[in-house]
Design a protein around this motif. Sequence first.
Motif, PDB file in Angstrom:
ATOM      1  N   HIS A   1       0.840  -0.787  -0.295  1.00 22.68           N
ATOM      2  CA  HIS A   1      -0.074   0.049  -0.020  1.00 22.68           C
ATOM      3  C   HIS A   1       0.849   1.663   0.432  1.00 22.68           C
ATOM      4  O   HIS A   1       0.567   2.389   0.258  1.00 22.68           O
ATOM      5  CB  HIS A   1      -0.653   0.408   1.153  1.00 22.68           C
ATOM      6  CG  HIS A   1      -1.936  -1.205   1.087  1.00 22.68           C
ATOM      7  ND1 HIS A   1      -3.436  -0.629   0.468  1.00 22.68           N
ATOM      8  CD2 HIS A   1      -2.046  -2.209   1.459  1.00 22.68           C
ATOM      9  CE1 HIS A   1      -3.707  -2.111   0.787  1.00 22.68           C
ATOM     10  NE2 HIS A   1      -3.529  -2.991   1.530  1.00 22.68           N
ATOM     11  N   ARG A   2       2.204   1.456  -0.638  1.00 22.91           N
ATOM     12  CA  ARG A   2       3.050   2.295  -0.470  1.00 22.91           C
ATOM     13  C   ARG A   2       2.535   2.824  -1.888  1.00 22.91           C
ATOM     14  O   ARG A   2       2.155   2.423  -1.961  1.00 22.91           O
ATOM     15  CB  ARG A   2       4.660   2.181  -0.405  1.00 22.91           C
ATOM     16  CG  ARG A   2       4.731   1.270   0.811  1.00 22.91           C
ATOM     17  CD  ARG A   2       6.527   1.007   0.709  1.00 22.91           C
ATOM     18  NE  ARG A   2       6.702   0.523   2.258  1.00 22.91           N
ATOM     19  CZ  ARG A   2       7.414  -0.241   1.878  1.00 22.91           C
ATOM     20  NH1 ARG A   2       8.990  -1.190   1.608  1.00 22.91           N
ATOM     21  NH2 ARG A   2       7.926  -1.437   3.693  1.00 22.91           N
ATOM     22  N   ARG A   3       3.163   4.111  -1.143  1.00 21.36           N
ATOM     23  CA  ARG A   3       3.553   5.203  -3.070  1.00 21.36           C
ATOM     24  C   ARG A   3       1.313   5.502  -3.002  1.00 21.36           C
ATOM     25  O   ARG A   3       1.779   5.997  -4.441  1.00 21.36           O
ATOM     26  CB  ARG A   3       3.354   4.635  -3.712  1.00 21.36           C
ATOM     27  CG  ARG A   3       4.876   4.626  -3.799  1.00 21.36           C
ATOM     28  CD  ARG A   3       6.824   5.563  -4.386  1.00 21.36           C
ATOM     29  NE  ARG A   3       7.545   5.516  -4.408  1.00 21.36           N
ATOM     30  CZ  ARG A   3       8.358   5.651  -3.367  1.00 21.36           C
ATOM     31  NH1 ARG A   3       8.124   6.697  -2.689  1.00 21.36           N
ATOM     32  NH2 ARG A   3       9.966   5.651  -3.312  1.00 21.36           N
ATOM     33  N   ARG A   4       0.424   5.509  -2.562  1.00 21.13           N
ATOM     34  CA  ARG A   4      -0.725   5.874  -2.590  1.00 21.13           C
ATOM     35  C   ARG A   4      -1.094   7.487  -1.341  1.00 21.13           C
ATOM     36  O   ARG A   4      -2.232   7.580  -1.125  1.00 21.13           O
ATOM     37  CB  ARG A   4      -1.758   5.225  -1.277  1.00 21.13           C
ATOM     38  CG  ARG A   4      -1.444   3.383  -2.089  1.00 21.13           C
ATOM     39  CD  ARG A   4      -2.500   2.873  -2.899  1.00 21.13           C
ATOM     40  NE  ARG A   4      -1.947   1.224  -2.958  1.00 21.13           N
ATOM     41  CZ  ARG A   4      -2.386   0.381  -3.170  1.00 21.13           C
ATOM     42  NH1 ARG A   4      -3.488   0.308  -2.101  1.00 21.13           N
ATOM     43  NH2 ARG A   4      -1.962  -0.340  -3.224  1.00 21.13           N
ATOM     44  N   GLY A   5       0.131   7.755  -0.701  1.00 21.82           N
ATOM     45  CA  GLY A   5      -0.339   8.913   0.605  1.00 21.82           C
ATOM     46  C   GLY A   5      -0.512   8.734   1.389  1.00 21.82           C
ATOM     47  O   GLY A   5      -1.510   9.901   2.331  1.00 21.82           O
ATOM     48  N   LEU A   6      -0.685   7.163   2.181  1.00 20.74           N
ATOM     49  CA  LEU A   6      -1.289   7.300   3.308  1.00 20.74           C
ATOM     50  C   LEU A   6      -0.425   7.697   4.909  1.00 20.74           C
ATOM     51  O   LEU A   6      -0.822   8.317   5.884  1.00 20.74           O
ATOM     52  CB  LEU A   6      -1.584   6.036   3.674  1.00 20.74           C
ATOM     53  CG  LEU A   6      -2.224   5.585   2.497  1.00 20.74           C
ATOM     54  CD1 LEU A   6      -2.259   3.590   2.555  1.00 20.74           C
ATOM     55  CD2 LEU A   6      -3.727   5.120   2.663  1.00 20.74           C
ATOM     56  N   GLY A   7       1.262   7.615   4.468  1.00 16.50           N
ATOM     57  CA  GLY A   7       1.622   8.104   5.695  1.00 16.50           C
ATOM     58  C   GLY A   7       2.067   9.805   5.670  1.00 16.50           C
ATOM     59  O   GLY A   7       1.772  10.218   6.905  1.00 16.50           O
ATOM     60  N   ARG A   8       0.791  10.433   4.221  1.00 20.18           N
ATOM     61  CA  ARG A   8       0.665  11.989   4.048  1.00 20.18           C
ATOM     62  C   ARG A   8      -0.303  11.891   4.625  1.00 20.18           C
ATOM     63  O   ARG A   8      -0.343  12.968   5.740  1.00 20.18           O
ATOM     64  CB  ARG A   8       1.299  12.005   2.936  1.00 20.18           C
ATOM     65  CG  ARG A   8       1.067  14.074   2.313  1.00 20.18           C
ATOM     66  CD  ARG A   8       0.839  14.520   0.757  1.00 20.18           C
ATOM     67  NE  ARG A   8       2.276  14.076   0.510  1.00 20.18           N
ATOM     68  CZ  ARG A   8       3.441  15.024   0.504  1.00 20.18           C
ATOM     69  NH1 ARG A   8       3.298  16.125   1.253  1.00 20.18           N
ATOM     70  NH2 ARG A   8       3.834  14.526  -0.279  1.00 20.18           N
ATOM     71  N   GLN A   9      -1.490  11.193   4.875  1.00 17.05           N
ATOM     72  CA  GLN A   9      -2.737  11.566   5.476  1.00 17.05           C
ATOM     73  C   GLN A   9      -2.518  11.108   7.250  1.00 17.05           C
ATOM     74  O   GLN A   9      -2.704  12.434   7.811  1.00 17.05           O
ATOM     75  CB  GLN A   9      -3.744  10.236   5.283  1.00 17.05           C
ATOM     76  CG  GLN A   9      -3.872  10.851   3.189  1.00 17.05           C
ATOM     77  CD  GLN A   9      -4.363  10.170   3.067  1.00 17.05           C
ATOM     78  OE1 GLN A   9      -5.516   9.157   3.427  1.00 17.05           O
ATOM     79  NE2 GLN A   9      -4.669   9.766   1.503  1.00 17.05           N
ATOM     80  N   LEU A  10      -1.523  10.072   7.397  1.00 16.85           N
ATOM     81  CA  LEU A  10      -1.272  10.570   9.181  1.00 16.85           C
ATOM     82  C   LEU A  10      -1.083  11.402   9.495  1.00 16.85           C
ATOM     83  O   LEU A  10      -1.003  11.679  10.222  1.00 16.85           O
ATOM     84  CB  LEU A  10      -0.807   8.861   9.126  1.00 16.85           C
ATOM     85  CG  LEU A  10      -1.473   7.729   8.753  1.00 16.85           C
ATOM     86  CD1 LEU A  10      -0.558   5.860   8.430  1.00 16.85           C
ATOM     87  CD2 LEU A  10      -2.593   6.678   9.672  1.00 16.85           C
ATOM     88  N   LEU A  11       0.205  11.977   8.469  1.00 12.86           N
ATOM     89  CA  LEU A  11       0.869  13.502   8.982  1.00 12.86           C
ATOM     90  C   LEU A  11       0.344  14.285   9.651  1.00 12.86           C
ATOM     91  O   LEU A  11       0.220  14.859  10.487  1.00 12.86           O
ATOM     92  CB  LEU A  11       2.736  12.734   8.437  1.00 12.86           C
ATOM     93  CG  LEU A  11       3.378  14.240   8.981  1.00 12.86           C
ATOM     94  CD1 LEU A  11       3.830  14.097   9.798  1.00 12.86           C
ATOM     95  CD2 LEU A  11       4.649  14.403   7.977  1.00 12.86           C
ATOM     96  N   ALA A  12      -0.809  14.770   9.003  1.00 17.20           N
ATOM     97  CA  ALA A  12      -1.678  15.851   8.047  1.00 17.20           C
ATOM     98  C   ALA A  12      -1.881  15.885   9.699  1.00 17.20           C
ATOM     99  O   ALA A  12      -2.766  16.630  10.160  1.00 17.20           O
ATOM    100  CB  ALA A  12      -2.237  15.784   6.890  1.00 17.20           C
ATOM    101  N   ARG A  13      -3.351  14.447   9.691  1.00 23.04           N
ATOM    102  CA  ARG A  13      -4.084  14.700  11.123  1.00 23.04           C
ATOM    103  C   ARG A  13      -2.824  14.628  12.718  1.00 23.04           C
ATOM    104  O   ARG A  13      -3.540  15.507  13.118  1.00 23.04           O
ATOM    105  CB  ARG A  13      -4.926  12.959  10.900  1.00 23.04           C
ATOM    106  CG  ARG A  13      -5.861  13.063  12.118  1.00 23.04           C
ATOM    107  CD  ARG A  13      -6.548  12.582  11.268  1.00 23.04           C
ATOM    108  NE  ARG A  13      -7.628  11.626  13.004  1.00 23.04           N
ATOM    109  CZ  ARG A  13      -8.591  10.567  12.558  1.00 23.04           C
ATOM    110  NH1 ARG A  13      -8.717  10.143  12.194  1.00 23.04           N
ATOM    111  NH2 ARG A  13      -9.089  10.484  13.593  1.00 23.04           N
TER     112      ARG A  13
END
Length: 185
Positions: free
Chosen positions: A76-88
């Motif tokens: 599931h990498r490179r789908r922006g999940l880490g970025r979304q978790l970081l924003a929240r």
Amino acid sequence: MREYTPADETSWLRCRVLAFLDTSFYDAVVPSKPAIEAPGLELVVLDGTGSVVALMDTGIEGEVATVDSVAVHPDHRRRGLGRQLLARTRAWARAAGATTLDAWTRDDAQTLAWYRSMGFAESDHYLHVYAFHYTDPAEPGRAIAEPRRGLRPMLVFGHASLADEGQLKGEFARVHVNRRFGMPI
């Protein structure tokens, strides 16, 4: 994305193990999810089957919020999940009164690039040193000044000063620079 619940533990553990497997944290396996003290934030992202595919656990002490674990399942990498978790997480930390969000990580090129691309800056460094019998049977003995009678070390994990990096890399096969990344929030 939602907050972690105890029912997520097995899936959380699987996600973390698989996410860490191709990094220098490959052996950071834990049999149960580490507790994050209140008022910490524990987030998970689930797939359509309810399995955890990304996670971020963050603690807070005073004005500093610290990411304890962040992982995205390899599929599931490179789908922006880490970025979304970081924003929240940043929004939560700001609302909780933190002024800085930090995280510690080792020297994996993709991980370092992710932190930098998210706006984190490096500050502090020290070494993680592994002396492992299976790498070299003599390593654990070199790491311990006075062995205890009847106790044969097989794995020694230690922290050391960055100033000793050259010497330690000459003595041990596995030496990592542990880096603190931080960002204002």
